[in-house]
Design a protein around this motif. Structure first.
Motif, PDB file in Angstrom:
ATOM      1  N   MET A   1       0.837  -1.181   0.000  1.00  0.00           N
ATOM      2  CA  MET A   1       0.000   0.000   0.000  1.00  0.00           C
ATOM      3  C   MET A   1       0.883   1.246   0.000  1.00  0.00           C
ATOM      4  SD  MET A   1      -2.907   0.897   2.733  1.00  0.00           S
ATOM      5  CE  MET A   1      -3.053   2.561   3.258  1.00  0.00           C
ATOM      6  N   VAL A   2       0.607   2.163  -0.918  1.00  0.00           N
ATOM      7  CA  VAL A   2       1.398   3.375  -1.043  1.00  0.00           C
ATOM      8  C   VAL A   2       0.818   4.446  -0.118  1.00  0.00           C
ATOM      9  CG1 VAL A   2       2.196   5.160  -2.621  1.00  0.00           C
ATOM     10  CG2 VAL A   2       1.967   2.817  -3.428  1.00  0.00           C
ATOM     11  N   GLU A   3       1.665   5.028   0.684  1.00  0.00           N
ATOM     12  CA  GLU A   3       1.272   6.106   1.584  1.00  0.00           C
ATOM     13  C   GLU A   3       1.564   7.441   0.912  1.00  0.00           C
ATOM     14  OE1 GLU A   3       2.625   5.791   5.793  1.00  0.00           O
ATOM     15  OE2 GLU A   3       3.919   4.282   4.862  1.00  0.00           O
ATOM     16  N   PHE A   4       0.760   8.417   1.264  1.00  0.00           N
ATOM     17  CA  PHE A   4       0.974   9.762   0.749  1.00  0.00           C
ATOM     18  C   PHE A   4       0.922  10.771   1.882  1.00  0.00           C
ATOM     19  CE2 PHE A   4      -0.604   7.461  -2.907  1.00  0.00           C
ATOM     20  CZ  PHE A   4       0.264   7.881  -3.909  1.00  0.00           C
ATOM     21  N   ALA A   5       1.604  11.885   1.679  1.00  0.00           N
ATOM     22  CA  ALA A   5       1.534  13.016   2.598  1.00  0.00           C
ATOM     23  C   ALA A   5       1.083  14.211   1.776  1.00  0.00           C
ATOM     24  CB  ALA A   5       2.890  13.293   3.224  1.00  0.00           C
ATOM     25  N   ILE A   6       0.294  15.054   2.373  1.00  0.00           N
ATOM     26  CA  ILE A   6      -0.210  16.235   1.676  1.00  0.00           C
ATOM     27  C   ILE A   6       0.318  17.468   2.386  1.00  0.00           C
ATOM     28  CG2 ILE A   6      -2.273  17.529   1.029  1.00  0.00           C
ATOM     29  CD1 ILE A   6      -3.717  14.809   0.816  1.00  0.00           C
ATOM     30  N   LEU A   7       0.860  18.376   1.593  1.00  0.00           N
ATOM     31  CA  LEU A   7       1.360  19.646   2.107  1.00  0.00           C
ATOM     32  C   LEU A   7       0.843  20.723   1.161  1.00  0.00           C
ATOM     33  CD1 LEU A   7       3.109  21.074   4.223  1.00  0.00           C
ATOM     34  CD2 LEU A   7       5.049  20.781   2.686  1.00  0.00           C
ATOM     35  N   GLY A   8      -0.007  21.580   1.661  1.00  0.00           N
ATOM     36  CA  GLY A   8      -0.645  22.574   0.795  1.00  0.00           C
ATOM     37  C   GLY A   8      -1.551  21.856  -0.191  1.00  0.00           C
ATOM     38  N   ASP A   9      -1.333  22.110  -1.463  1.00  0.00           N
ATOM     39  CA  ASP A   9      -2.139  21.456  -2.498  1.00  0.00           C
ATOM     40  C   ASP A   9      -1.372  20.339  -3.211  1.00  0.00           C
ATOM     41  OD1 ASP A   9      -0.350  23.109  -3.789  1.00  0.00           O
ATOM     42  OD2 ASP A   9      -1.765  23.755  -5.325  1.00  0.00           O
ATOM     43  N   LYS A  10      -0.238  19.934  -2.633  1.00  0.00           N
ATOM     44  CA  LYS A  10       0.598  18.903  -3.266  1.00  0.00           C
ATOM     45  C   LYS A  10       0.569  17.610  -2.469  1.00  0.00           C
ATOM     46  CE  LYS A  10       3.140  21.957  -5.916  1.00  0.00           C
ATOM     47  NZ  LYS A  10       3.950  23.018  -5.959  1.00  0.00           N
ATOM     48  N   LYS A  11       0.612  16.516  -3.206  1.00  0.00           N
ATOM     49  CA  LYS A  11       0.584  15.170  -2.631  1.00  0.00           C
ATOM     50  C   LYS A  11       1.934  14.514  -2.915  1.00  0.00           C
ATOM     51  CE  LYS A  11      -2.370  11.108  -3.200  1.00  0.00           C
ATOM     52  NZ  LYS A  11      -3.567  10.635  -3.888  1.00  0.00           N
ATOM     53  N   TYR A  12       2.569  13.970  -1.875  1.00  0.00           N
ATOM     54  CA  TYR A  12       3.897  13.364  -2.002  1.00  0.00           C
ATOM     55  C   TYR A  12       3.848  11.896  -1.613  1.00  0.00           C
ATOM     56  CZ  TYR A  12       5.315  18.252  -1.994  1.00  0.00           C
ATOM     57  OH  TYR A  12       5.456  19.584  -2.288  1.00  0.00           O
ATOM     58  N   SER A  13       4.461  11.055  -2.427  1.00  0.00           N
ATOM     59  CA  SER A  13       4.595   9.636  -2.103  1.00  0.00           C
ATOM     60  C   SER A  13       5.592   9.490  -0.959  1.00  0.00           C
ATOM     61  CB  SER A  13       5.101   8.867  -3.327  1.00  0.00           C
ATOM     62  OG  SER A  13       5.665   7.638  -2.946  1.00  0.00           O
ATOM     63  N   MET A  14       5.183   8.799   0.089  1.00  0.00           N
ATOM     64  CA  MET A  14       6.084   8.622   1.229  1.00  0.00           C
ATOM     65  C   MET A  14       7.279   7.746   0.863  1.00  0.00           C
ATOM     66  SD  MET A  14       5.261  10.631   3.504  1.00  0.00           S
ATOM     67  CE  MET A  14       6.546  10.079   4.613  1.00  0.00           C
TER      68      MET A  14
ATOM     69  N   ALA B   1      10.616   7.829   8.073  1.00  0.00           N
ATOM     70  CA  ALA B   1       9.939   9.124   7.987  1.00  0.00           C
ATOM     71  C   ALA B   1       8.430   8.940   8.033  1.00  0.00           C
ATOM     72  CB  ALA B   1      10.339   9.844   6.694  1.00  0.00           C
ATOM     73  N   GLY B   2       7.791   9.788   8.814  1.00  0.00           N
ATOM     74  CA  GLY B   2       6.339   9.776   8.915  1.00  0.00           C
ATOM     75  C   GLY B   2       5.736  10.742   7.908  1.00  0.00           C
ATOM     76  N   THR B   3       4.437  10.912   7.973  1.00  0.00           N
ATOM     77  CA  THR B   3       3.750  11.743   6.989  1.00  0.00           C
ATOM     78  C   THR B   3       3.815  13.241   7.300  1.00  0.00           C
ATOM     79  OG1 THR B   3       1.652  11.369   8.128  1.00  0.00           O
ATOM     80  CG2 THR B   3       2.169   9.923   6.257  1.00  0.00           C
ATOM     81  N   ASP B   4       4.451  13.622   8.401  1.00  0.00           N
ATOM     82  CA  ASP B   4       4.637  15.044   8.687  1.00  0.00           C
ATOM     83  C   ASP B   4       5.881  15.507   7.936  1.00  0.00           C
ATOM     84  OD1 ASP B   4       4.674  17.609   9.646  1.00  0.00           O
ATOM     85  OD2 ASP B   4       5.362  17.057  11.653  1.00  0.00           O
TER      86      ASP B   4
END
Length: 122
Positions: free
Chosen positions: A1-14, A26-29
């Motif tokens: 399962m792919v995790e993502f983090a969101i910062l502003g309007d952008k989504k980043y693959s963990m 690294a966590g999603t923060d």
């Protein structure tokens, strides 16, 4: 399962964030990750954005240039090691990191140099 983090309007693959930062736990923060590393994550996750990000990379003031170069090298090593998983994806990721490295540092640290066949005449 792919995790993502969101910062502003952008989504980043963990997965990409972990490779770029070198932090396997690294966590999603992702608020404390330097801007240049997040920009690299964007380019790695969507290589077709690279032509539009080149100027940002070229003009960007890198806080820690050697650390950023290590980020690029980590992506190259990971891409080379995973090449058999998804050839096109990992070729693109490697190309992105090598292009950015060449743009910013004028050379490539892990450049593969092919030796030409040397024949010995007797």
């Amino acid at each position: 399962m792919v995790e993502f983090a969101i910062l502003g309007d952008k989504k980043y693959s963990m997965q990409t964030v972990r490779i770029v930062t070198g932090d396997n736990a690294a966590g999603t923060d992702i608020h404390n990750i330097p801007e240049e590393q997040l920009l690299l994550c964007e380019a790695i996750d969507d290589p077709y954005l690279l032509p539009f990000l080149l100027e940002k990379f070229y003009m960007m003031e890198i806080k820690d240039a050697e650390q950023f170069r290590l980020c690029l090298i980590r992506v190259q090593v990971d891409s080379d090691m995973r090449l058999n998983e998804d050839i096109q994806k990992h070729q693109h990721r490697g190309y992105v990191s090598r292009t950015i490295e060449k743009l910013m540092y004028r050379d490539i640290f892990l450049e593969v140099v092919r030796e030409e066949d040397v024949s010995i005449e007797g």
